[in-house]
Scaffold this active site. Structure first.
Site, short mmCIF file in Angstrom:
data_model
loop_
_atom_site.label_atom_id
_atom_site.label_comp_id
_atom_site.label_asym_id
_atom_site.label_seq_id
_atom_site.Cartn_x
_atom_site.Cartn_y
_atom_site.Cartn_z
N ARG A 1 7.07 20.73 85.40
CA ARG A 1 6.63 19.91 86.53
C ARG A 1 5.74 20.66 87.50
NH1 ARG A 1 8.64 20.02 91.40
NH2 ARG A 1 10.41 21.26 90.67
N ARG B 1 41.85 14.58 84.30
CA ARG B 1 40.58 14.98 83.68
C ARG B 1 39.39 14.36 84.42
NH1 ARG B 1 44.19 14.24 79.14
NH2 ARG B 1 43.55 12.05 78.97
N CYS C 1 19.44 20.08 90.65
CA CYS C 1 19.43 20.99 89.49
C CYS C 1 20.86 21.27 89.05
CB CYS C 1 18.70 22.28 89.83
SG CYS C 1 16.94 22.04 90.17
N ASN D 1 23.26 30.17 92.43
CA ASN D 1 24.14 29.11 91.94
C ASN D 1 25.50 29.64 91.51
OD1 ASN D 1 21.19 27.92 90.30
ND2 ASN D 1 21.95 27.22 92.27
N ALA E 1 8.54 28.45 92.34
CA ALA E 1 7.77 27.35 91.76
C ALA E 1 8.18 26.05 92.44
CB ALA E 1 8.03 27.27 90.26
#
Length: 264
Positions: free
Chosen positions: A21, A126, A146, A177, A263
């Protein structure tokens, strides 16, 4: 953090060159997993210095449910500035989805409060899941999530967390992250009176940008240092009451910072 360096090596050896992108170009693999035992140290990359202050403030900002960068700027954190509009707004990104996912009836779901209550009352469920990927609001977001979806798991009195990251900038984004979700797992475990299990990271399109290759080579030339220790200094009444000074990182002796372009 040998796992992180192994991922870089895997991308260089097995990845394919793709457009993206941003127009930068990447070397990419699809589907990769790493596991970190949180009882053995805090998974913060040491082959370059990571800005833990930014990681903590960003996580606290998510948990506040905020989507304007004012709080981040007040704390000298600029990692979201490239995507913010002139008023500092980002649209309904992570904080909005975590804390106030809109329903058809016009109500909002606080997914963080909900999942903590579920961990306490139904630890074998779960469905201990938080999602930031709201298809109905993607076009309103400055950047689609993301790190899109995470799930908690309780076994033998330990809390584990798995994150699915649909797109991953391995050089710049991934160290943030991993540390962010490891810290979130620690906070939730403390709130739920559980010991620490594993943080499992699962990546979709996992890539190195073409203009990060020299920096990647430099990082791969360095030896990782022992994992540091993260200590939470107090237990507040709520997951939303943590403050920056509640966290203490010790024994972090990283190699020097490596600068690389973002980016956008």
């Amino acid at each position: 953090m040998k796992q992180y360096l192994d991922l870089m090596k895997h991308i260089l050896a097995e990845g394919v060159d793709k457009s993206d992108r941003t127009g930068t170009g990447t070397r990419s693999v699809f589907g990769y997993q790493m596991r970190f035992d949180l009882s053995k140290g805090f998974p913060l990359v040491s082959t370059k210095k990571c800005h833990m202050r930014s990681i903590i403030h960003e996580l606290l900002w998510f948990l506040k449910g905020e989507t304007n960068v004012a709080y981040l700027r007040e704390n000298k954190v600029s990692i979201w500035d490239e995507w913010a509009d002139d008023n500092g707004d980002l649209g309904p990104v992570y904080g909005a989805q975590w804390r106030s996912w809109p329903t058809q009836s016009g109500d909002a779901i606080d997914q963080i409060s909900q999942v903590i209550a579920q961990i306490k009352s139904q630890p074998d469920s779960r469905r201990l899941i938080v999602s930031a990927w709201n298809v109905g609001e993607l076009d309103k977001m400055a950047l689609a999530p993301c790190h899109a979806f995470f799930q908690f798991y309780v076994a033998d009195g330990k809390l584990s967390c798995q994150l699915y990251q649909r797109s991953c900038d391995v050089f710049l984004g991934l160290p943030f992250n991993i540390a962010s979700y490891a810290l979130l797992t620690m906070m939730v475990a403390q709130q739920c009176d559980l010991a620490l299990g594993d943080f499992v990271w699962t990546g979709g399109d996992t890539h190195l940008y073409s203009n990060h290759m020299e920096q990647t080579a430099l990082q791969l030339s360095r030896e990782p240092m022992p994992l540091p220790t993260m200590t939470i200094l107090r237990k507040p009444e709520s997951i939303f009451d943590y403050q920056f000074d509640d966290f203490e990182l010790t024994n972090y002796a990283p190699h020097p910072h490596i600068k690389a372009p973002v980016a956008v």
